[in-house]
Design an enzyme around this catalytic site. Structure first.
Site, PDB file in Angstrom:
ATOM      1  N   ARG A  45       0.831  -1.210   0.000  1.00  0.00           N
ATOM      2  CA  ARG A  45       0.000   0.000   0.000  1.00  0.00           C
ATOM      3  C   ARG A  45       0.867   1.263   0.000  1.00  0.00           C
ATOM      4  NH1 ARG A  45      -3.431  -3.324   3.368  1.00  0.00           N
ATOM      5  NH2 ARG A  45      -1.993  -2.898   5.048  1.00  0.00           N
ATOM      6  N   HIS A  75       4.630 -11.420  -5.701  1.00  0.00           N
ATOM      7  CA  HIS A  75       3.644 -10.645  -6.451  1.00  0.00           C
ATOM      8  C   HIS A  75       3.980  -9.178  -6.247  1.00  0.00           C
ATOM      9  CE1 HIS A  75       0.035  -8.952  -8.078  1.00  0.00           C
ATOM     10  NE2 HIS A  75      -0.489 -10.132  -8.342  1.00  0.00           N
ATOM     11  N   TYR A  78       0.582  -3.419  -6.223  1.00  0.00           N
ATOM     12  CA  TYR A  78      -0.530  -2.977  -7.079  1.00  0.00           C
ATOM     13  C   TYR A  78      -0.391  -1.505  -7.474  1.00  0.00           C
ATOM     14  CZ  TYR A  78      -2.825  -7.298  -5.615  1.00  0.00           C
ATOM     15  OH  TYR A  78      -3.133  -8.601  -5.381  1.00  0.00           O
ATOM     16  N   HIS A 115       1.254  -7.371 -12.672  1.00  0.00           N
ATOM     17  CA  HIS A 115       0.215  -6.899 -13.598  1.00  0.00           C
ATOM     18  C   HIS A 115       0.922  -5.921 -14.537  1.00  0.00           C
ATOM     19  CE1 HIS A 115      -3.188  -7.726 -10.462  1.00  0.00           C
ATOM     20  NE2 HIS A 115      -2.329  -8.717 -10.577  1.00  0.00           N
ATOM     21  N   GLU A 154       1.077 -11.202 -15.690  1.00  0.00           N
ATOM     22  CA  GLU A 154      -0.196 -11.850 -15.348  1.00  0.00           C
ATOM     23  C   GLU A 154      -1.320 -11.318 -16.233  1.00  0.00           C
ATOM     24  OE1 GLU A 154      -1.302 -11.565 -11.208  1.00  0.00           O
ATOM     25  OE2 GLU A 154      -3.230 -12.559 -11.551  1.00  0.00           O
ATOM     26  N   ASP A 188      -4.199 -16.256 -14.438  1.00  0.00           N
ATOM     27  CA  ASP A 188      -5.132 -16.257 -13.313  1.00  0.00           C
ATOM     28  C   ASP A 188      -6.475 -16.713 -13.874  1.00  0.00           C
ATOM     29  OD1 ASP A 188      -7.257 -15.163 -11.600  1.00  0.00           O
ATOM     30  OD2 ASP A 188      -5.641 -14.165 -10.509  1.00  0.00           O
ATOM     31  N   HIS A 191      -9.326 -14.133 -13.607  1.00  0.00           N
ATOM     32  CA  HIS A 191      -9.134 -13.027 -14.562  1.00  0.00           C
ATOM     33  C   HIS A 191      -9.438 -13.485 -15.994  1.00  0.00           C
ATOM     34  CE1 HIS A 191      -5.969 -11.087 -11.646  1.00  0.00           C
ATOM     35  NE2 HIS A 191      -7.174 -11.163 -11.121  1.00  0.00           N
ATOM     36  N   HIS A 225      -2.623 -18.990 -11.254  1.00  0.00           N
ATOM     37  CA  HIS A 225      -3.359 -18.538 -10.075  1.00  0.00           C
ATOM     38  C   HIS A 225      -4.728 -19.199 -10.114  1.00  0.00           C
ATOM     39  CE1 HIS A 225      -1.036 -14.500  -9.382  1.00  0.00           C
ATOM     40  NE2 HIS A 225      -0.401 -15.550  -8.905  1.00  0.00           N
ATOM     41  N   ASP A 238     -13.206  -8.537 -11.626  1.00  0.00           N
ATOM     42  CA  ASP A 238     -12.115  -9.224 -10.928  1.00  0.00           C
ATOM     43  C   ASP A 238     -12.525  -9.486  -9.488  1.00  0.00           C
ATOM     44  OD1 ASP A 238      -9.783 -10.169  -9.884  1.00  0.00           O
ATOM     45  OD2 ASP A 238      -8.611  -8.343 -10.226  1.00  0.00           O
ATOM     46  N   HIS A 240     -12.519 -12.649  -6.867  1.00  0.00           N
ATOM     47  CA  HIS A 240     -12.143 -14.038  -6.618  1.00  0.00           C
ATOM     48  C   HIS A 240     -13.079 -14.686  -5.599  1.00  0.00           C
ATOM     49  CE1 HIS A 240      -7.638 -13.018  -7.576  1.00  0.00           C
ATOM     50  NE2 HIS A 240      -8.467 -12.603  -8.502  1.00  0.00           N
ATOM     51  N   GLU A 270      -5.429 -17.486  -4.587  1.00  0.00           N
ATOM     52  CA  GLU A 270      -5.592 -16.109  -4.104  1.00  0.00           C
ATOM     53  C   GLU A 270      -7.051 -15.916  -3.706  1.00  0.00           C
ATOM     54  OE1 GLU A 270      -2.458 -13.606  -6.837  1.00  0.00           O
ATOM     55  OE2 GLU A 270      -4.375 -14.173  -7.730  1.00  0.00           O
TER      56      GLU A 270
HETATM   57 ZN   LIG Z   1      -3.871 -13.443  -9.721  1.00  0.00          ZN
HETATM   58 ZN   LIG Z   2      -2.273 -10.510  -9.519  1.00  0.00          ZN
END
Ligand SMILES: [Zn+2]
Ligand SMILES: [Zn+2]
Length: 294
Positions: A45, A75, A78, A115, A154, A188, A191, A225, A238, A240, A270
């Site tokens: 973050r 990973h 973000y 990503h 990804e 994924d 996704h 994923h 998106d 999950h 995930e």
């Molecule tokens: Zn993923």
């Molecule tokens: Zn991801």
């Protein structure tokens, strides 16, 4: 007696928290007898990254060995947007990705998964050009040159202006890079399904993998994923959910974990961290995946 993925000939685990130090992620994975693990390498973050301590680095490596966590991947944050038309964010994103590679290298982690960014209005081709330019610059850094960490791109659900929902886009990007051996792809399932690919049936998976092979090449596929999807196929949502409890369902995951082209790949969950009927959801999802394995 807890099911152990190695007994099923699988590399299977989940994304686990690094709260309390990077090495504590391995303890968490070991609690579930996972032999594969995905982590963030810092608090994602924030742009600030605290340096890893020698203790964490050594602890992480030693515990992985001790508990048999054979596969690990980072990973990326973000916050990164390697396709951004905004100069400051683009510069920060390049530095951020190099930092992820550096940290993975320190931890002896062979790959980072990222990503590929969003064009945020500049258009698909401009976004792809920007991303390729960013990766080519990263390729010239000492950190990239002095490590063997692979960069996995990804696929996305294609929400908003995000790149990489179409296998053809991933293929186009990979074709333009100078060190093909240093890149791979992570699929994924949530996704991909949200982007319109059929992961819900055996025939659908067959078709999906054929398209992937045409557009990218199955030899580029390094990681899966495993996530079920709350939204229907093609909705670009998106979200999950637990394995077998969404729109992909048991048939789809049985196909993914048994298909000759995917069965040997590492599988990372995930799925939401919560309790299902009083049991940790990770436990339920891991057991479900092993149950579907033939
Ligand atoms: Zn993923
Ligand atoms: Zn991801």
């Amino acid at each position: 007696m807890v099911n152990n993925p190695a007994e099923f000939g699988m590399l299977l685990g989940a994304h686990m928290s690094i709260a309390g130090g990077i090495d504590s992620s391995v303890d968490r994975a070991a609690d579930f007898e996972m032999n594969a693990l995905q982590i963030f390498s810092h608090n994602v973050r924030s742009w600030d990254t605290r340096e890893l301590t020698e203790e964490e680095i050594e602890g992480f490596k030693k515990k992985r060995e001790e508990f048999g966590v054979d596969y690990a991947v980072v990973h990326t944050s973000y916050l990164l947007n390697l396709a951004s038309p905004k100069e400051d964010l683009w510069e920060k994103s390049k530095k951020g990705l190099v930092e992820e590679i550096r940290r993975a290298h320190l931890l002896d982690i062979p790959a980072i998964n990222t990503h590929i960014g969003a064009h945020t209005g500049s258009g698909l081709e401009t976004g792809i050009d920007r991303l390729v330019e960013a990766l080519k610059e990263i390729e010239t850094t000492d950190v990239f040159e002095n490590s063997s960490v692979k960069v996995l791109l990804e696929n996305t659900a294609g929400e908003g202006t995000k790149l990489g929902s179409d296998f053809a886009e991933l293929g186009e990007v990979l074709d333009k890079l100078d060190y093909p051996d240093r890149y791979g792809v992570c699929i994924d399932t949530c996704h991909g399904f949200a982007a319109g690919y059929d992961f819900a049936t055996e025939a659908g998976l067959e078709e999906t993998l054929e398209e992937f092979d045409r557009e990218v090449g199955l030899n580029k596929l390094d990681l899966i994923h495993l996530n079920d999807s709350v939204g229907e196929r093609g909705l670009h949502k998106d979200r999950h959910t637990h394995i077998g409890r969404g729109e992909i369902g048991n048939e789809g995951f049985a196909a993914v974990v048994n298909h000759p082209d995917t069965r040997k790949l590492p599988f990372i969950l995930e799925t939401p961290k919560e309790k299902l009927d009083g049991i940790e959801a990770d436990r339920v999802n891991l057991d479900k995946v092993m149950d579907l394995r033939e």
